[in-house]
Every structure is written in C-alpha cells, then in structure tokens.
Design a protein around this motif. Structure first.
Motif, PDB file in Angstrom:
ATOM      1  N   VAL A 176     -30.324  14.115  -3.307  1.00 24.45           N
ATOM      2  CA  VAL A 176     -29.523  14.443  -4.491  1.00 24.45           C
ATOM      3  C   VAL A 176     -28.275  13.573  -4.544  1.00 24.45           C
ATOM      4  CG1 VAL A 176     -28.128  16.266  -5.568  1.00 24.45           C
ATOM      5  CG2 VAL A 176     -30.433  16.775  -4.742  1.00 24.45           C
ATOM      6  N   TYR A 177     -27.638  13.361  -3.414  1.00 21.77           N
ATOM      7  CA  TYR A 177     -26.443  12.509  -3.366  1.00 21.77           C
ATOM      8  C   TYR A 177     -26.778  11.084  -3.803  1.00 21.77           C
ATOM      9  CZ  TYR A 177     -22.119  10.503  -1.418  1.00 21.77           C
ATOM     10  OH  TYR A 177     -20.918   9.858  -1.244  1.00 21.77           O
ATOM     11  N   TYR A 178     -27.917  10.561  -3.347  1.00 22.66           N
ATOM     12  CA  TYR A 178     -28.339   9.217  -3.748  1.00 22.66           C
ATOM     13  C   TYR A 178     -28.653   9.156  -5.242  1.00 22.66           C
ATOM     14  CZ  TYR A 178     -28.639   7.787   1.174  1.00 22.66           C
ATOM     15  OH  TYR A 178     -28.355   7.479   2.488  1.00 22.66           O
ATOM     16  N   GLU A 179     -29.225  10.211  -5.779  1.00 21.86           N
ATOM     17  CA  GLU A 179     -29.482  10.245  -7.226  1.00 21.86           C
ATOM     18  C   GLU A 179     -28.166  10.187  -8.003  1.00 21.86           C
ATOM     19  OE1 GLU A 179     -32.545  12.999  -8.841  1.00 21.86           O
ATOM     20  OE2 GLU A 179     -32.869  13.500  -6.725  1.00 21.86           O
TER      21      GLU A 179
ATOM     22  N   VAL B 255     -30.747  20.948  -3.604  1.00 25.56           N
ATOM     23  CA  VAL B 255     -31.976  20.246  -3.242  1.00 25.56           C
ATOM     24  C   VAL B 255     -32.650  19.515  -4.402  1.00 25.56           C
ATOM     25  CG1 VAL B 255     -32.430  21.728  -1.259  1.00 25.56           C
ATOM     26  CG2 VAL B 255     -33.315  22.376  -3.512  1.00 25.56           C
ATOM     27  N   GLU B 256     -32.154  19.725  -5.618  1.00 29.08           N
ATOM     28  CA  GLU B 256     -32.752  19.059  -6.772  1.00 29.08           C
ATOM     29  C   GLU B 256     -31.689  18.857  -7.844  1.00 29.08           C
ATOM     30  OE1 GLU B 256     -36.327  19.796 -10.052  1.00 29.08           O
ATOM     31  OE2 GLU B 256     -36.012  21.260  -8.452  1.00 29.08           O
ATOM     32  N   LEU B 257     -31.814  17.760  -8.575  1.00 27.53           N
ATOM     33  CA  LEU B 257     -30.850  17.404  -9.607  1.00 27.53           C
ATOM     34  C   LEU B 257     -31.578  17.201 -10.932  1.00 27.53           C
ATOM     35  CD1 LEU B 257     -28.052  14.794  -9.392  1.00 27.53           C
ATOM     36  CD2 LEU B 257     -29.859  14.425 -11.042  1.00 27.53           C
TER      37      LEU B 257
ATOM     38  N   LEU C  30     -23.593   4.251 -10.356  1.00 25.93           N
ATOM     39  CA  LEU C  30     -23.681   2.791 -10.320  1.00 25.93           C
ATOM     40  C   LEU C  30     -24.246   2.234 -11.624  1.00 25.93           C
ATOM     41  CD1 LEU C  30     -24.859   2.302  -6.633  1.00 25.93           C
ATOM     42  CD2 LEU C  30     -22.591   1.835  -7.592  1.00 25.93           C
ATOM     43  N   ALA C  31     -25.213   2.940 -12.213  1.00 27.53           N
ATOM     44  CA  ALA C  31     -25.793   2.493 -13.487  1.00 27.53           C
ATOM     45  C   ALA C  31     -24.749   2.495 -14.599  1.00 27.53           C
ATOM     46  CB  ALA C  31     -26.980   3.373 -13.864  1.00 27.53           C
TER      47      ALA C  31
END
Length: 189
Positions: free
Chosen positions: A158-161, A100-102, A167-168
C-alpha cells in the motif's frame, strides 16, 4: 457473541458508497466507557497483525473483528479492550491494525484514497483519518489514524502504491492528496 458483520470490501464500490457503509457500521462507544482497569487480557497483536491469546494465534477472523471493535488506545499509549464493566490491557507490538488495500478516485487535490484494514474495516484518508510517516528503528512507518487513538500501519504494498501516485503527480515534497488534505510520504519529525 461473534462478530456478524462482513468485512468491508473496496473492489467494485465507489468511495461515496464506501463512506456510507463506514457510517452505517455502528461501533461500541468505547470512548465513553470508563471502567476500572481489571488486569491483562493475555492477548497480543503481533507486528504482522496476528492476534494471539496466551501465545497462540486466534484463528477465527470473526472473533478478531469482534475484539477490534472494543479496542482503544489510552492517553499513555497503552492499548485496552474495554466494555462497560471491565478494561483489560492488550499488548500491541507495532500498531493495532494494518492497511492492506488501497483504492483511489480522482487526481491531484480532488483525489480521495480509501484503505481497507486487516480488521475488516475501512477508512478514507482525510481530516478525521490523517496519514503520518514515523521514523522507527526498522525504517519509515506510514500510519493512518483509525479511531480512539488507534493506528493502522500501511503494508509495504500500500505504501508503494501511494508512492507511485505521488511520483506520477510529481508532488514536491513527495506526498498525496486525499479529501482536501496533503500527506507527505516521508518522516516529518
């Protein structure tokens, strides 16, 4: 006896300190306990991570944390709550836990990524806790191995993070480094 250890937090903690906190958490040796199967617990972990007993949500987080410490996944894929004297099956709709958190430190191959789980535990992605994306009927399901065959599905946030990090850094294929390992962010099977 309810679980008395507080959940691990990622904010304000270096990953080196988090690793020490993870190592200090002494979990029961459920991998060594081999009692005979005694039946079903009447419990279920919903797809959203909510634990239920006899159809009703368990409202005490400390109780859920306690149950999570005696949970393991059997070689046949079933999940069980296990003690030295009994083994009770528990239904799991998707995965036992949710990430739930990264928290990320470093860049590129030097990056380390920690994930906080809904159980109050945390893992650092790496050789002992690999990330893999599975293709399911509901779409991609990114999962990290936690312990004893148990997995945590990454929340969408989290997956999007992770995708933003990948990508960066312009990784090709799209993926992230953590603890010296590269993890693709797309299904590989």
């Amino acid at each position: 006896m309810p679980e008395s250890r507080p959940p691990l937090e990622l904010q304000g903690v270096s990953l080196a300190d988090l690793q020490k906190l993870i190592e200090e958490r002494r979990l029961p040796p459920v991998d060594r306990w081999q009692p005979e199967k005694c039946g079903h617990s009447g419990m279920r972990i919903g797809r959203d991570g909510t634990w239920h007993h006899e159809g009703r949500p368990i409202g005490r987080p400390a109780m859920v944390r306690l149950f999570s410490t005696v949970l393991r996944r059997e070689p046949d894929g079933t999940h069980v709550l296990v003690t030295p004297v009994e083994k009770l099956e528990i239904d799991v709709d998707a995965t036992a836990f949710r990430a739930v958190e990264l928290h990320s430190e470093g860049t590129g191959r030097q990056r380390k990524i920690a994930l906080r789980l809904d159980s109050g535990d945390a893992v650092i992605l790496g050789p002992g806790h690999p990330l893999k994306v599975f293709d399911t009927e509901l779409g991609p399901s990114p999962r990290v191995l936690v312990r004893h065959g148990l997995e945590a599905e990454l929340s969408r946030t989290v997956y999007y993070e992770l995708a933003e990090l990948a990508l960066a850094e312009k990784n090709n294929p799209v993926g992230v480094w953590s603890n010296g390992e590269f993890y693709r962010l797309e299904p590989t099977e």
